[in-house]
Design an enzyme around this catalytic site. Structure first.
Site, mmCIF file in Angstrom:
data_model
loop_
_atom_site.group_PDB
_atom_site.id
_atom_site.type_symbol
_atom_site.label_atom_id
_atom_site.label_comp_id
_atom_site.label_asym_id
_atom_site.label_seq_id
_atom_site.Cartn_x
_atom_site.Cartn_y
_atom_site.Cartn_z
ATOM 1 N N LYS A 274 -16.593 -8.373 -4.007
ATOM 2 C CA LYS A 274 -15.785 -7.209 -3.617
ATOM 3 C C LYS A 274 -16.097 -6.068 -4.574
ATOM 4 O O LYS A 274 -15.994 -6.219 -5.782
ATOM 5 C CB LYS A 274 -14.293 -7.573 -3.678
ATOM 6 C CG LYS A 274 -13.328 -6.374 -3.582
ATOM 7 C CD LYS A 274 -11.862 -6.813 -3.577
ATOM 8 C CE LYS A 274 -10.917 -5.611 -3.673
ATOM 9 N NZ LYS A 274 -9.486 -5.999 -3.678
ATOM 10 N N ASP A 279 -9.043 1.197 -6.513
ATOM 11 C CA ASP A 279 -8.130 0.831 -5.436
ATOM 12 C C ASP A 279 -6.765 1.482 -5.659
ATOM 13 O O ASP A 279 -5.945 0.995 -6.422
ATOM 14 C CB ASP A 279 -7.983 -0.697 -5.372
ATOM 15 C CG ASP A 279 -7.042 -1.141 -4.259
ATOM 16 O OD1 ASP A 279 -6.725 -0.306 -3.383
ATOM 17 O OD2 ASP A 279 -6.634 -2.318 -4.269
ATOM 18 N N LYS A 286 -0.235 2.480 -3.930
ATOM 19 C CA LYS A 286 0.369 1.647 -4.965
ATOM 20 C C LYS A 286 1.274 2.491 -5.858
ATOM 21 O O LYS A 286 1.078 3.693 -5.972
ATOM 22 C CB LYS A 286 -0.741 1.059 -5.854
ATOM 23 C CG LYS A 286 -1.606 0.006 -5.208
ATOM 24 C CD LYS A 286 -2.678 -0.457 -6.184
ATOM 25 C CE LYS A 286 -3.569 -1.509 -5.568
ATOM 26 N NZ LYS A 286 -2.902 -2.778 -5.264
ATOM 27 N N ASP A 297 -11.457 -3.253 -9.798
ATOM 28 C CA ASP A 297 -11.428 -3.898 -8.480
ATOM 29 C C ASP A 297 -12.829 -4.100 -7.878
ATOM 30 O O ASP A 297 -12.972 -4.604 -6.776
ATOM 31 C CB ASP A 297 -10.532 -3.083 -7.534
ATOM 32 C CG ASP A 297 -9.821 -3.939 -6.510
ATOM 33 O OD1 ASP A 297 -9.704 -5.162 -6.727
ATOM 34 O OD2 ASP A 297 -9.385 -3.389 -5.480
ATOM 35 N N ASP A 356 -3.724 -1.288 1.667
ATOM 36 C CA ASP A 356 -3.943 -1.831 0.329
ATOM 37 C C ASP A 356 -4.558 -3.229 0.380
ATOM 38 O O ASP A 356 -4.994 -3.750 -0.640
ATOM 39 C CB ASP A 356 -2.617 -1.840 -0.449
ATOM 40 C CG ASP A 356 -2.814 -2.002 -1.939
ATOM 41 O OD1 ASP A 356 -3.972 -1.858 -2.405
ATOM 42 O OD2 ASP A 356 -1.814 -2.258 -2.641
ATOM 43 N N ARG A 360 -10.315 -7.586 1.617
ATOM 44 C CA ARG A 360 -10.713 -8.492 2.707
ATOM 45 C C ARG A 360 -11.383 -7.714 3.832
ATOM 46 O O ARG A 360 -12.222 -8.260 4.545
ATOM 47 C CB ARG A 360 -9.466 -9.258 3.207
ATOM 48 C CG ARG A 360 -8.415 -8.396 3.837
ATOM 49 C CD ARG A 360 -7.052 -9.067 3.892
ATOM 50 N NE ARG A 360 -6.381 -9.057 2.580
ATOM 51 C CZ ARG A 360 -5.174 -9.555 2.352
ATOM 52 N NH1 ARG A 360 -4.506 -10.126 3.326
ATOM 53 N NH2 ARG A 360 -4.639 -9.498 1.154
HETATM 54 N N1 BES Z 1 -7.001 -5.185 -5.680
HETATM 55 C C1 BES Z 1 -5.750 -5.648 -5.196
HETATM 56 C C2 BES Z 1 -5.354 -7.004 -5.763
HETATM 57 C C3 BES Z 1 -5.072 -7.089 -7.239
HETATM 58 C C4 BES Z 1 -3.781 -6.944 -7.706
HETATM 59 C C5 BES Z 1 -6.079 -7.368 -8.128
HETATM 60 C C6 BES Z 1 -3.523 -7.056 -9.058
HETATM 61 C C7 BES Z 1 -5.815 -7.479 -9.478
HETATM 62 C C8 BES Z 1 -4.544 -7.325 -9.935
HETATM 63 C C9 BES Z 1 -5.798 -5.796 -3.677
HETATM 64 O O1 BES Z 1 -6.614 -4.918 -3.009
HETATM 65 C C10 BES Z 1 -4.414 -5.561 -3.172
HETATM 66 O O2 BES Z 1 -3.944 -4.469 -3.323
HETATM 67 N N2 BES Z 1 -3.804 -6.592 -2.608
HETATM 68 C C11 BES Z 1 -2.493 -6.505 -2.099
HETATM 69 C C12 BES Z 1 -2.473 -7.172 -0.753
HETATM 70 C C13 BES Z 1 -1.210 -6.948 0.023
HETATM 71 C C14 BES Z 1 -1.099 -5.506 0.441
HETATM 72 C C15 BES Z 1 -1.216 -7.853 1.224
HETATM 73 C C16 BES Z 1 -1.554 -7.197 -3.075
HETATM 74 O O3 BES Z 1 -1.961 -8.205 -3.661
HETATM 75 O O4 BES Z 1 -0.458 -6.704 -3.278
HETATM 76 ZN ZN ZN Z 2 -8.182 -4.151 -4.082
HETATM 77 MN MN MN Z 3 -5.593 -3.105 -2.549
#
Ligand code: BES
Ligand code: ZN
Ligand code: MN
Length: 510
Positions: A274, A279, A286, A297, A356, A360
């Site tokens: 990825k 992000d 966020k 990220d 967010d 994926r």
């Molecule tokens: N890059 C983030 C995940 C992440 C969070 C990595 C904290 C490292 C530390 C990812 O893109 C994300 O934002 N995921 C969301 C998914 C949700 C919206 C279903 C999450 O984990 O909150």
């Molecule tokens: Zn992310």
């Molecule tokens: Mn994200």
């Protein structure tokens, strides 16, 4: 820092700092530590009796040998005794303690401002860790502990005071083996530190274009095949998912596929990462708190680049296909939105519920591309979910797979390399959470089992290829303000997780 091996007795080493070790509960040290103790007229055993030296992990005691004490049996100017924990701890724990011991010693060398130090291989004595495991622990942790990121420290850049580390071994055969391990450890650490540099680099510097350029550099260095696609090629090839995430950014996206071809190899491993260079969450933005960490990220993509470099440099016996897509995820008038539907490279459609959950989305095209090349296995690396970080913390990468044999091999490589993984289930019933009336699949499955539903989304794009997904959200970086930090993972906190895992996986994957 230079890693050397010297075939000599510990008492004969002329060094500003000689590092030996002690297990907890040992009152009369044996082996190298015993020899040094004797040369110091029992000073180490006395400090053990006094309770100053305990052998606990991450402890270190420095003894000055010159000047007032006037010892003659020892050439080293200082001796440090590092703790190894209990000799009855599991092999896994002793391996980890050896890494912590080596890192603690290297940092002490830096604090003491010595330009070099010498150390025995930790925890490899009679009945201890196998020599290769102990050697790797000692060598890799010594180098990685002294990592610094000084790229933007123009006015305050520090020179590296410690320029060499000498591994001392009295047995000639073992010393010869250690020479070979040292060479591998050195290139391995270079690859790990390359991943750290990319991972920690700020988002305005490590852009998608920068990642693609770095991949090209690695490919040119080793003569690897490489393709780099921009917006036009992504459009032409139907990689609409990557384009969707990129839509809100003014930085052009990059899709990279590179190949290392081994001589006489029968198997091909695809490694997919990825590459979100920042992000923000996009329209599903966020909170501001800690958002700066989202520059990490793209660590999965960095892992791909670092591993391709290592695979070629150490001439791994398997072919490796490295794939990543890189883009920012930002809100703007042109951003992709909740409710949008896109068709990925393999023809499957996805409904966006939360922008967010972008990792994926870009991985869908990347995995489908990798699967189309028909590799024998796919392993992907992604800082994918906060849920995985919450579940496993800083010390284990979340592992999910459609093939248990492959999963077991990766888990085993995790134990051997120190990049430990822990498996979560991909039971079909979790898939209910990502069903939608609007498309083949939706990009979030709610708060529950967030790491698993993310993986089930990815599973839609790998077809029948044996696949392991590694969620490195918790292990990609360790910031000491937020988390427990092992001494071999210094600030600013990128760990370079995954490179060693892959290297070990490839050693016995035939
Ligand atoms: N890059 C983030 C995940 C992440 C969070 C990595 C904290 C490292 C530390 C990812 O893109 C994300 O934002 N995921 C969301 C998914 C949700 C919206 C279903 C999450 O984990 O909150
Ligand atoms: Zn992310
Ligand atoms: Mn994200």
């Amino acid at each position: 820092m230079d890693l050397r091996v010297q075939h000599a007795s510990v008492t004969d080493i002329d060094t500003p700092l000689l590092v030996v070790n002690l297990f907890e509960g040992v009152s009369q040290p044996q082996g190298a530590t015993g020899a040094v103790d004797q040369a110091l007229s029992g000073q180490i055993s006395q400090l053990i009796a006094d309770g100053e030296i305990t052998g606990e992990p991450a402890t270190i005691t420095v003894i000055h040998t010159n000047g007032s004490t006037g010892h003659t049996g020892l050439k080293a100017k200082r001796v440090a005794v590092v703790g190894l924990g209990k000799s009855t701890d599991s092999e896994q724990e002793r391996f980890e303690h050896a890494r912590v011991a080596a890192a603690t010693a290297a940092r002490k060398a830096r604090d003491l401002k010595v330009d070099s130090f010498a150390t025995v291989v930790h925890a490899a004595g009679a009945g201890g860790l196998p020599l290769d495991t102990a050697a790797r622990a000692t060598m890799e942790a010594s180098i990685l502990a002294l990592y610094r990121y000084q790229h933007f420290k123009e006015a305050t850049r520090l020179p590296d005071p410690v320029t060499s580390c000498t591994i001392v071994e009295a047995d000639p055969e073992r010393a010869a083996q250690l020479e070979r391990y040292a060479q591998v450890a050195q290139v391995t650490c270079e690859a790990v530190m390359k991943v750290r540099d990319l991972s920690v680099g700020p988002g305005n510097y490590v852009t998608p274009t920068y990642l693609a350029d770095t991949a090209r550099e690695v490919a040119n260095k080793h003569g690897l095949e490489i393709i780099v696609w921009g917006k036009d090629e992504l459009k032409a090839h139907g990689m609409n998912a990557i384009l969707a995430v990129n839509a809100g950014s003014v930085q052009p996206p990059a899709f990279v596929a590179m190949k290392y071809t081994a001589t006489g190899a029968t198997k091909t491993l695809a490694v997919v990462g990825k590459g979100i260079t920042f992000d923000s969450g996009g329209i599903s933005i966020k909170p501001a708190e800690s958002m700066e960490y989202m520059r990490h990220d793209m660590t999965g993509a960095a892992t791909v680049i670092g591993f391709m470099d290592l695979a070629a440099a150490t001439k791994l016996p398997v072919n490796v296909l490295g794939v990543f897509a890189a883009t920012e995820n930002l809100p703007s008038g042109s951003s992709y939105k909740p409710g949008d539907v896109f068709k990925a490279y393999n023809g499957k459609t996805m409904e966006i519920v939360n922008t967010d959950a972008e990792g994926r989305v870009i991985l869908s095209d990347s995995l489908a591309y990798a699967a189309e090349q028909m590799p024998d296995a796919i392993i992907d690396f992604a800082t994918l979910t906060g849920a995985c970080q919450v579940a496993l913390g800083d010390h284990a990468t979340g592992l999910m797979s459609n093939n248990q044999e492959l999963a077991d091999r990766v888990l085993a490589a995790g134990e051997r390399s120190g990049d430990r993984c822990w498996q979560l289930p991909l039971w079909k019933v979790y898939g209910e959470q990502i069903k939608t009336a609007m498309a083949d699949v939706r990009n979030t499955g709610g708060r529950r089992a967030g790491a698993i539903t993310a993986a089930l989304f990815l599973k839609e794009f790998v077809g029948d290829i044996p696949w392991v997904h590694l969620d490195i959200a918790g292990t990609a970086y360790a910031d000491s303000d937020q988390t427990y930090v092992a001494p071999y993972n210094p600030k600013p906190g990128a760990t370079g997780v995954g490179v060693r895992l892959l290297w070990h996986f490839c050693q016995d994957w035939r």
